[in-house]
Design a protein around this motif. Structure first.
Motif, PDB file in Angstrom:
ATOM      1  N   CYS A   1     -14.860  80.659  69.433  1.00 26.90           N
ATOM      2  CA  CYS A   1     -14.218  81.777  70.115  1.00 26.90           C
ATOM      3  C   CYS A   1     -15.109  82.296  71.235  1.00 26.90           C
ATOM      4  CB  CYS A   1     -13.874  82.906  69.144  1.00 26.90           C
ATOM      5  SG  CYS A   1     -15.237  83.461  68.115  1.00 26.90           S
ATOM      6  N   LEU A   2     -14.465  82.844  72.249  1.00 23.09           N
ATOM      7  CA  LEU A   2     -15.149  83.547  73.328  1.00 23.09           C
ATOM      8  C   LEU A   2     -15.169  85.014  72.946  1.00 23.09           C
ATOM      9  CD1 LEU A   2     -16.336  83.676  76.233  1.00 23.09           C
ATOM     10  CD2 LEU A   2     -13.977  83.956  77.045  1.00 23.09           C
ATOM     11  N   VAL A   3     -16.347  85.593  72.832  1.00 25.44           N
ATOM     12  CA  VAL A   3     -16.501  86.929  72.261  1.00 25.44           C
ATOM     13  C   VAL A   3     -16.961  87.910  73.334  1.00 25.44           C
ATOM     14  CG1 VAL A   3     -17.617  88.285  70.447  1.00 25.44           C
ATOM     15  CG2 VAL A   3     -17.159  85.844  70.084  1.00 25.44           C
ATOM     16  N   GLY A   4     -16.351  89.088  73.349  1.00 29.90           N
ATOM     17  CA  GLY A   4     -16.810  90.152  74.233  1.00 29.90           C
ATOM     18  C   GLY A   4     -16.170  90.129  75.605  1.00 29.90           C
ATOM     19  N   VAL A   5     -16.514  91.148  76.397  1.00 29.58           N
ATOM     20  CA  VAL A   5     -15.941  91.304  77.737  1.00 29.58           C
ATOM     21  C   VAL A   5     -17.039  91.407  78.790  1.00 29.58           C
ATOM     22  CG1 VAL A   5     -14.497  92.756  79.216  1.00 29.58           C
ATOM     23  CG2 VAL A   5     -13.869  92.417  76.825  1.00 29.58           C
ATOM     24  N   VAL A   6     -17.890  92.423  78.680  1.00 31.76           N
ATOM     25  CA  VAL A   6     -18.905  92.657  79.712  1.00 31.76           C
ATOM     26  C   VAL A   6     -19.985  91.574  79.674  1.00 31.76           C
ATOM     27  CG1 VAL A   6     -20.617  94.284  80.583  1.00 31.76           C
ATOM     28  CG2 VAL A   6     -18.461  95.137  79.636  1.00 31.76           C
ATOM     29  N   ARG A   7     -20.488  91.270  78.495  1.00 27.34           N
ATOM     30  CA  ARG A   7     -21.482  90.208  78.321  1.00 27.34           C
ATOM     31  C   ARG A   7     -20.955  89.199  77.311  1.00 27.34           C
ATOM     32  NH1 ARG A   7     -27.171  93.647  77.905  1.00 27.34           N
ATOM     33  NH2 ARG A   7     -27.088  94.556  80.018  1.00 27.34           N
ATOM     34  N   PRO A   8     -19.995  88.401  77.705  1.00 25.50           N
ATOM     35  CA  PRO A   8     -19.372  87.488  76.750  1.00 25.50           C
ATOM     36  C   PRO A   8     -20.296  86.334  76.364  1.00 25.50           C
ATOM     37  CG  PRO A   8     -18.551  87.053  78.950  1.00 25.50           C
ATOM     38  CD  PRO A   8     -19.429  88.263  79.057  1.00 25.50           C
ATOM     39  N   TYR A   9     -20.023  85.773  75.217  1.00 21.42           N
ATOM     40  CA  TYR A   9     -20.707  84.548  74.806  1.00 21.42           C
ATOM     41  C   TYR A   9     -19.739  83.731  73.975  1.00 21.42           C
ATOM     42  CZ  TYR A   9     -21.452  86.676  70.169  1.00 21.42           C
ATOM     43  OH  TYR A   9     -21.270  87.256  68.936  1.00 21.42           O
ATOM     44  N   ILE A  10     -20.069  82.479  73.785  1.00 24.24           N
ATOM     45  CA  ILE A  10     -19.229  81.566  73.011  1.00 24.24           C
ATOM     46  C   ILE A  10     -19.881  81.328  71.661  1.00 24.24           C
ATOM     47  CG2 ILE A  10     -18.250  79.243  72.895  1.00 24.24           C
ATOM     48  CD1 ILE A  10     -18.200  79.238  75.969  1.00 24.24           C
ATOM     49  N   ALA A  11     -19.094  81.484  70.618  1.00 25.75           N
ATOM     50  CA  ALA A  11     -19.557  81.172  69.268  1.00 25.75           C
ATOM     51  C   ALA A  11     -18.944  79.835  68.852  1.00 25.75           C
ATOM     52  CB  ALA A  11     -19.154  82.266  68.289  1.00 25.75           C
ATOM     53  N   LEU A  12     -19.789  78.899  68.417  1.00 20.79           N
ATOM     54  CA  LEU A  12     -19.361  77.545  68.065  1.00 20.79           C
ATOM     55  C   LEU A  12     -19.715  77.285  66.605  1.00 20.79           C
ATOM     56  CD1 LEU A  12     -18.222  74.880  69.318  1.00 20.79           C
ATOM     57  CD2 LEU A  12     -20.608  74.206  69.682  1.00 20.79           C
ATOM     58  N   PRO A  13     -18.763  76.799  65.805  1.00 20.65           N
ATOM     59  CA  PRO A  13     -19.064  76.526  64.398  1.00 20.65           C
ATOM     60  C   PRO A  13     -20.189  75.505  64.254  1.00 20.65           C
ATOM     61  CG  PRO A  13     -16.700  76.468  64.787  1.00 20.65           C
ATOM     62  CD  PRO A  13     -17.351  76.520  66.130  1.00 20.65           C
ATOM     63  N   LEU A  14     -21.112  75.784  63.369  1.00 23.88           N
ATOM     64  CA  LEU A  14     -22.208  74.855  63.129  1.00 23.88           C
ATOM     65  C   LEU A  14     -21.691  73.521  62.597  1.00 23.88           C
ATOM     66  CD1 LEU A  14     -25.305  74.504  63.081  1.00 23.88           C
ATOM     67  CD2 LEU A  14     -25.265  75.354  60.719  1.00 23.88           C
ATOM     68  N   THR A  15     -20.516  73.571  61.941  1.00 23.39           N
ATOM     69  CA  THR A  15     -19.936  72.372  61.336  1.00 23.39           C
ATOM     70  C   THR A  15     -19.075  71.574  62.304  1.00 23.39           C
ATOM     71  OG1 THR A  15     -18.090  73.724  60.545  1.00 23.39           O
ATOM     72  CG2 THR A  15     -19.943  73.391  59.033  1.00 23.39           C
ATOM     73  N   ALA A  16     -19.000  72.003  63.575  1.00 17.53           N
ATOM     74  CA  ALA A  16     -18.156  71.299  64.540  1.00 17.53           C
ATOM     75  C   ALA A  16     -18.640  69.863  64.720  1.00 17.53           C
ATOM     76  CB  ALA A  16     -18.154  72.026  65.879  1.00 17.53           C
ATOM     77  N   ALA A  17     -17.735  68.912  64.597  1.00 16.27           N
ATOM     78  CA  ALA A  17     -18.088  67.499  64.773  1.00 16.27           C
ATOM     79  C   ALA A  17     -18.426  67.244  66.240  1.00 16.27           C
ATOM     80  CB  ALA A  17     -16.929  66.615  64.344  1.00 16.27           C
ATOM     81  N   PRO A  18     -19.344  66.330  66.506  1.00 17.21           N
ATOM     82  CA  PRO A  18     -19.738  66.042  67.896  1.00 17.21           C
ATOM     83  C   PRO A  18     -18.568  65.689  68.789  1.00 17.21           C
ATOM     84  CG  PRO A  18     -21.253  65.006  66.354  1.00 17.21           C
ATOM     85  CD  PRO A  18     -20.126  65.547  65.530  1.00 17.21           C
ATOM     86  N   GLN A  19     -17.566  64.955  68.250  1.00 14.64           N
ATOM     87  CA  GLN A  19     -16.431  64.557  69.076  1.00 14.64           C
ATOM     88  C   GLN A  19     -15.511  65.737  69.389  1.00 14.64           C
ATOM     89  OE1 GLN A  19     -17.089  63.530  66.015  1.00 14.64           O
ATOM     90  NE2 GLN A  19     -15.269  63.394  64.710  1.00 14.64           N
ATOM     91  N   GLU A  20     -15.614  66.815  68.610  1.00 16.66           N
ATOM     92  CA  GLU A  20     -14.801  68.004  68.861  1.00 16.66           C
ATOM     93  C   GLU A  20     -15.503  68.990  69.783  1.00 16.66           C
ATOM     94  OE1 GLU A  20     -13.367  70.044  65.425  1.00 16.66           O
ATOM     95  OE2 GLU A  20     -13.195  68.224  64.239  1.00 16.66           O
ATOM     96  N   ALA A  21     -16.832  69.057  69.691  1.00 13.84           N
ATOM     97  CA  ALA A  21     -17.572  70.148  70.304  1.00 13.84           C
ATOM     98  C   ALA A  21     -17.325  70.268  71.803  1.00 13.84           C
ATOM     99  CB  ALA A  21     -19.067  69.972  70.027  1.00 13.84           C
ATOM    100  N   VAL A  22     -17.320  69.131  72.519  1.00 12.35           N
ATOM    101  CA  VAL A  22     -17.141  69.191  73.968  1.00 12.35           C
ATOM    102  C   VAL A  22     -15.763  69.731  74.326  1.00 12.35           C
ATOM    103  CG1 VAL A  22     -17.047  67.853  76.096  1.00 12.35           C
ATOM    104  CG2 VAL A  22     -18.785  67.336  74.376  1.00 12.35           C
ATOM    105  N   TYR A  23     -14.722  69.297  73.620  1.00  9.91           N
ATOM    106  CA  TYR A  23     -13.370  69.777  73.894  1.00  9.91           C
ATOM    107  C   TYR A  23     -13.247  71.265  73.555  1.00  9.91           C
ATOM    108  CZ  TYR A  23     -12.069  64.879  74.378  1.00  9.91           C
ATOM    109  OH  TYR A  23     -11.990  63.574  74.795  1.00  9.91           O
ATOM    110  N   VAL A  24     -13.880  71.670  72.463  1.00  3.48           N
ATOM    111  CA  VAL A  24     -13.845  73.080  72.074  1.00  3.48           C
ATOM    112  C   VAL A  24     -14.542  73.933  73.134  1.00  3.48           C
ATOM    113  CG1 VAL A  24     -14.701  74.755  70.411  1.00  3.48           C
ATOM    114  CG2 VAL A  24     -13.673  72.630  69.603  1.00  3.48           C
ATOM    115  N   LEU A  25     -15.694  73.488  73.596  1.00  9.36           N
ATOM    116  CA  LEU A  25     -16.399  74.230  74.638  1.00  9.36           C
ATOM    117  C   LEU A  25     -15.615  74.260  75.945  1.00  9.36           C
ATOM    118  CD1 LEU A  25     -20.092  73.062  74.061  1.00  9.36           C
ATOM    119  CD2 LEU A  25     -19.146  75.340  73.676  1.00  9.36           C
TER     120      LEU A  25
END
Length: 450
Positions: free
Chosen positions: A191-215
């Protein structure tokens, strides 16, 4: 600020936006393919603008919409029509029950009618409205604080290595300034979190083949400023908490935001990459998680029919009918502008002159209008007349008790009432300007006193 100012805005905004929200339901269902997800999402932005901007431009045609007996020009015509119609309906109910005045229904109707007449009901309703605004704002605030604290506690480390390089490459390709990306655990969905200083939270369990598409998906949320749209969505729900259509629109616009983000993602992908991205969405569906509508964070997951529609939307991406989309966008912008023309261009003096009695003759400025809208919270017309006549009496020793000895011409300037009295007995004229705020005599002229 008068409560009428707030009521004008709330009633006009909800009426106009409510019609638009109802129109969006068939548009989303039948015109999504030719219009495209991104335009559908932009239409929600136009509705949010109408819900949030308290603007009212002059419209000469709205003058005819003002109820004849509504002399409080602090209330604009649309709110006035609602007030008059509602008062008439409740009063009719009260009259139908007058044979048994001890019933709860009769007494309730009588209190409502009296409350509308004396203004006490509007004050009570305003308190209820403000309590509702505070409660919803508090709920959203607490929800966001709890979500952010829980997510911060679950953060593990920022991304690094090859994934970091891929992420930066995606940001460069999409023309987006990179924001921090953190692994978090547990975290069902990125998920993309916040408004003024947003950041992206990525599941630690995300598979390598998923991570790039999720990002890539979350980067496209950044590209579309969807985190700011989320803030507008929350503001709409806070200000218009009493309207269920606004809440429904918030849910639908959130879904359409995800679909619009998908369109941005797949716009630059090959067919194989599109298929891989779609598979990532299907895999994410098993997690059955997304932040609530009151949380300032995007959520990638959808389930059931929504997921099916989302996959079909990706398959149909790029098949928009450009001319239809252009016409729809232009028409929507024009209609948005028109919905703000809800104020009177000028106010007819007849409603005010009808309150004045006893004079030999009465008139208003040329055209039968007042220069500005008299504010009901200030000195009203009859009070100002009494002050003016008393001032003429004291200054010129003239008997002003019998109004039938005078013709009067009345005007309302930016902040004061202006009167011109003509004494039909001696042929002299007397001018008096009375400040509308406190009734002070600003100017007094007569024979031999220029």
């Amino acid at each position: 600020m008068r409560t009428a100012t707030i009521y004008n805005f709330l009633l006009e905004a909800n009426l106009m936006a409510g019609i638009a929200i109802l129109l969006m339901i068939p548009i989303r269902k039948f015109l999504r393919k030719p219009l495209g997800n991104r335009l559908i999402y932009c239409l929600w932005l136009l509705i949010a603008i109408r819900l949030l901007l308290p603007l009212a431009f002059a419209n000469p045609y709205i003058n005819e919409f003002r109820p004849y007996y509504l002399t409080d020009t602090g209330i604009r015509p649309i709110a006035g029509q609602i007030k008059v119609r509602l008062t008439d309906a409740v009063d009719d109910l009260r009259r139908s029950m007058r044979t048994n005045k001890d019933t709860l229904l009769y007494q309730s109707a009588a209190r409502i009618v009296d409350g509308m007449y004396f203004g006490t009901l509007s004050e009570k309703l305003m308190r209820v409205y403000l309590y509702g605004v505070g409660a919803v704002a508090l709920f959203f605030g607490v929800s966001n604080i709890r979500f952010r604290r829980r997510l911060k506690a679950n953060r593990i480390e920022p991304i690094s290595g090859r994934l970091q390089e891929q992420y930066l490459a995606v940001c460069q390709e999409r023309g987006v300034k990179p924001v921090p990306v953190w692994f978090a655990d547990p975290l069902p969905s990125a998920c993309l979190v916040g408004v003024v200083r947003p950041y992206i939270a990525l599941p630690l369990t995300a598979a390598p083949q998923e991570a790039v598409y999720v990002l890539t998906h979350e980067v496209c949320h950044l590209q579309g400023r969807d985190h700011w749209f989320g803030l507008l969505r929350l503001l709409c729900c806070v200000i218009h908490w009493f309207n269920p259509l606004v809440w429904i629109a918030a849910l639908m616009s959130r879904t359409d935001g995800e679909l619009a983000c998908d369109s941005r993602v797949v716009g630059k992908l090959t067919e194989d990459d599109r298929m891989n991205y779609t598979n990532t969405l299907v895999l994410a569906a098993s997690r059955r998680y997304a932040p609530g509508v009151g949380v300032l964070a995007t959520g990638m997951t959808m389930t059931g029919k929504k997921l099916k529609n989302r996959v079909q939307s990706i398959v149909n991406s790029g098949r928009t009918v450009k001319w239809l989309a252009a016409v729809t966008a232009g028409l929507a912008l024009a209609l948005l502008l028109l919905t703000f023309f809800t104020a009177e261009a000028s106010i007819g003096a007849e409603a005010y002159l009808s309150q004045v009695q006893g004079f030999h003759g009465m008139g208003a400025q040329e055209g039968g209008t007042f220069s500005y809208l008299p504010k009901a919270r200030d000195i009203d017309l009859n009070t100002a007349l009494d002050i003016a006549l008393e001032a003429v009496h004291e200054e010129f020793k003239l008997d002003t008790q019998d109004r039938s000895d005078f013709d009067v011409n009345i005007d309302y300037k930016e902040f004061y009432w202006s009167f011109l009295f003509y004494n039909i007995n001696d042929g002299h004229t007397y001018d008096a300007d009375i400040q509308a705020e406190d009734g002070a005599v600003m100017r007094l002229d007569g024979p031999g006193n220029g």
